[in-house]
Design a protein around this motif. Structure first.
Motif, mmCIF file in Angstrom:
data_model
loop_
_atom_site.group_PDB
_atom_site.id
_atom_site.type_symbol
_atom_site.label_atom_id
_atom_site.label_comp_id
_atom_site.label_asym_id
_atom_site.label_seq_id
_atom_site.Cartn_x
_atom_site.Cartn_y
_atom_site.Cartn_z
ATOM 1 N N GLU A 448 0.854 -1.190 0.000
ATOM 2 C CA GLU A 448 0.000 0.000 0.000
ATOM 3 C C GLU A 448 0.888 1.237 0.000
ATOM 4 O OE1 GLU A 448 -3.584 2.088 2.621
ATOM 5 O OE2 GLU A 448 -2.584 0.261 3.334
ATOM 6 N N LEU A 449 0.678 2.093 -0.998
ATOM 7 C CA LEU A 449 1.460 3.332 -1.127
ATOM 8 C C LEU A 449 0.587 4.504 -0.691
ATOM 9 C CD1 LEU A 449 4.017 4.823 -2.071
ATOM 10 C CD2 LEU A 449 3.024 4.871 -4.377
ATOM 11 N N THR A 450 1.019 5.208 0.364
ATOM 12 C CA THR A 450 0.274 6.356 0.888
ATOM 13 C C THR A 450 1.204 7.551 1.045
ATOM 14 O OG1 THR A 450 0.670 5.609 3.158
ATOM 15 C CG2 THR A 450 -1.398 4.919 2.116
ATOM 16 N N PHE A 451 0.584 8.748 1.115
ATOM 17 C CA PHE A 451 1.344 9.994 1.239
ATOM 18 C C PHE A 451 0.785 10.803 2.401
ATOM 19 C CE2 PHE A 451 1.943 8.637 -3.088
ATOM 20 C CZ PHE A 451 3.269 8.923 -3.348
ATOM 21 N N ILE A 452 1.689 11.294 3.235
ATOM 22 C CA ILE A 452 1.348 12.185 4.343
ATOM 23 C C ILE A 452 2.082 13.500 4.086
ATOM 24 C CG2 ILE A 452 1.381 12.523 6.836
ATOM 25 C CD1 ILE A 452 1.642 9.471 7.098
ATOM 26 N N SER A 453 1.325 14.569 3.917
ATOM 27 C CA SER A 453 1.968 15.819 3.510
ATOM 28 C C SER A 453 1.250 17.015 4.108
ATOM 29 C CB SER A 453 1.993 15.930 1.982
ATOM 30 O OG SER A 453 2.650 17.101 1.567
ATOM 31 N N GLU A 454 1.995 18.081 4.266
ATOM 32 C CA GLU A 454 1.453 19.362 4.706
ATOM 33 C C GLU A 454 2.169 20.446 3.923
ATOM 34 O OE1 GLU A 454 0.719 21.974 8.806
ATOM 35 O OE2 GLU A 454 1.536 19.931 8.909
ATOM 36 N N GLN A 455 1.412 21.333 3.372
ATOM 37 C CA GLN A 455 1.999 22.335 2.482
ATOM 38 C C GLN A 455 3.018 23.202 3.235
ATOM 39 O OE1 GLN A 455 -0.854 24.854 0.558
ATOM 40 N NE2 GLN A 455 0.415 25.103 -1.251
ATOM 41 N N GLY A 456 4.219 23.305 2.638
ATOM 42 C CA GLY A 456 5.298 24.099 3.217
ATOM 43 C C GLY A 456 6.141 23.369 4.237
ATOM 44 N N LYS A 457 5.749 22.115 4.595
ATOM 45 C CA LYS A 457 6.499 21.376 5.612
ATOM 46 C C LYS A 457 7.059 20.055 5.119
ATOM 47 C CE LYS A 457 4.033 23.333 9.561
ATOM 48 N NZ LYS A 457 3.290 23.035 10.818
ATOM 49 N N GLY A 458 6.700 19.618 3.937
ATOM 50 C CA GLY A 458 7.274 18.396 3.394
ATOM 51 C C GLY A 458 6.269 17.279 3.244
ATOM 52 N N THR A 459 6.792 16.127 2.771
ATOM 53 C CA THR A 459 5.945 14.975 2.440
ATOM 54 C C THR A 459 6.630 13.690 2.892
ATOM 55 O OG1 THR A 459 5.046 16.134 0.517
ATOM 56 C CG2 THR A 459 4.790 13.742 0.565
ATOM 57 N N ILE A 460 5.817 12.726 3.345
ATOM 58 C CA ILE A 460 6.297 11.387 3.655
ATOM 59 C C ILE A 460 5.577 10.407 2.699
ATOM 60 C CG2 ILE A 460 6.423 9.541 5.354
ATOM 61 C CD1 ILE A 460 6.409 11.646 7.529
#
Length: 468
Positions: A448-460
């Motif tokens: 399962e490929l998921t993304f955790i992100s917040e604008q201006g702070k980066g992505t996992i």
């Protein structure tokens, strides 16, 4: 179907009741006739015995029996008239006394021939209104030439039987009417789920896939209703799935057409400019260089589309891939790109584990995630690639501290040709197919490929492999 069932069951009930009433009526008639027959036999025996005594007494007085038979029979005839009976006497095969009240008009039957045997014959004759029970018996010697017939009127017996029969048929008609009403209501209850199924199936056929049937009870009809609801849910899910696929295909075609139009327009424009305009050699070189770069981008797009087509066939050769070896191979390739972009790329292995699958495809997946992280990172940024275990499975993460994404962007990034920043992506040579390929590889490896992100702070970017 309900009408056919109703009339069929009503016909069966009608035939059953009428048959039973007919059988009961015949049994009652036979019982009544048997009772009358036994009574008439008893009276015939009593009268015959008494008559023989009278004949003996008359003969002792030296009187002719045959000539005085009328006098002998009159008392018995008067006795039977009140009981609805009659008498007739015969001598040597001829009637010598007849009670005309019970005799048919015109020529009557001859006395039965007993062959000299002392026996009684029982039979019926048809009178004007009703049959008459006849019992004929010859006398013992020396009176064997004489015979006595007893005639019993059956009109009261038949009238009583007809009243009983008519009453039974009347009760049968009333019961059939009541049963028809109950049967109609019962069939309404039985066929109600079928009507609901028919109505629901018509709605589904008309495109209303949300139609369902209310389920009551646990019988076979309730089971059919449950199965129909399951079928409707499956149909609705399949239709929705097909609509989603059709929408995705249309979106893919639209995006693909858009992606082709931009480089083809640029290539055609520069080629036409070179052909028609008189330009310096240096500018001509720049134009051809741009044409070549766009052709390379189209070539990369074609290769990636080919990769996606090949991935539809599934995992090629499966093997146990060590995450340590996977990180080492990735570092050799991606370290150079990280240096070129002044990005600090680190690999951290908290737990070493094996991944079952195609090593080359998993490496492509990992390098694409790292490459996207580099494109989203600022100069001198940091990217960390890590591997660790959890109770539910194994995890590989790529974390950056770049521009990040909005929530609505996260839901679309795995679609083909989708770009968050179209201008920047094209400038970096991206085709918008990388994450679509990553998603397909993840599916092939049951990950399962998921993304955790917040604008201006980066992505996992998190790749989760279930199991241990």
């Amino acid at each position: 179907m309900k009408k056919r069932t109703f009339f069929a069951m009503l016909f069966l009930c009608l035939a059953f009741f009428n048959s039973m009433i007919l059988i009961v009526s015949i049994a009652i008639l036979n019982d009544k006739l048997s009772t009358v027959r036994e009574r008439c036999l008893a009276e015939h025996y009593v009268i015959a015995s008494s008559l023989i005594g009278d004949m003996q007494a008359l003969e002792q007085r030296e009187n002719n029996v045959e000539e005085n038979m009328d006098k002998l029979m009159r008392p018995y005839s008067r006795y039977l008239q009140g009981k609805g009976g009659g008498l007739a006497a015969a001598f040597s095969g001829e009637w010598i006394y007849e009670n005309s009240e019970f005799m048919p008009e015109g020529e009557w039957i001859e006395p039965p021939d007993t062959g000299g045997r002392q026996e009684r014959i029982v039979y019926y004759i048809q009178d004007k209104e009703a049959p008459v029970l006849c019992i004929y018996g010859s006398f013992p010697a020396p009176w064997q030439d004489y015979g006595l017939m007893y005639m019993g009127d059956l009109s009261d017996t038949l009238a009583s039987w007809r009243r009983t029969k008519d009453f039974l048929f009347l009760m049968s008609t009333v019961m059939l009417l009541a049963m028809s009403l109950l049967l109609f209501q019962f069939l309404n209850i039985i066929f109600r789920p079928l009507r609901q199924i028919s109505s629901a199936s018509t709605k589904i056929a008309d495109g209303n896939y949300e139609s369902r049937i209310s389920v009551h009870g646990k019988d076979e009809v309730a089971s059919v209703a449950c199965n129909f609801n399951r079928m409707a849910e499956q149909v609705e899910a399949q239709i929705q799935h097909l609509q989603d696929i059709a929408e995705q295909k249309q979106q893919f075609i639209d995006n693909f057409s858009h992606e082709l139009r931009i480089p083809l327009t640029a290539i055609y424009g520069y080629a036409e400019y070179i052909q028609r305009a008189s330009i310096p050699e240096e500018e001509r070189y720049e134009c051809t260089q741009f044409i070549m770069s766009e052709c390379v981008r189209l070539q990369n797009m074609a290769y990636q589309l080919l990769d996606m087509a090949l991935l539809r066939k599934g995992v090629a050769e499966e093997e146990d891939c060590s995450v340590t070896a996977l990180f080492e191979r990735s570092e050799k390739v991606m370290h150079i790109r990280a240096v070129e972009r002044s990005i600090n790329l680190t690999y951290v292995i908290h737990h070493n584990f094996l991944i079952r699958g195609n090593g080359e495809q998993i490496l492509i997946l990992l390098n694409n995630l790292i490459d996207n992280a580099m494109k989203a990172s600022y100069p001198e940024g940091k990217i960390e690639v890590s591997a660790y275990r959890k109770e539910s499975g194994r995890i590989v993460e790529v974390e950056d501290h770049g521009i990040g994404m909005k929530p609505d962007q996260i839901s679309h990034i795995k679609e083909a040709f989708y770009r968050i920043d179209k201008a920047r992506s094209r400038a970096s040579g991206g085709t918008g197919l990388g994450l679509a390929i990553c998603e397909r590889i993840a599916q092939l490896h049951h990950a399962e490929l998921t993304f955790i992100s917040e604008q201006g702070k980066g992505t996992i970017a998190r790749l989760f492999f279930p199991g241990q």
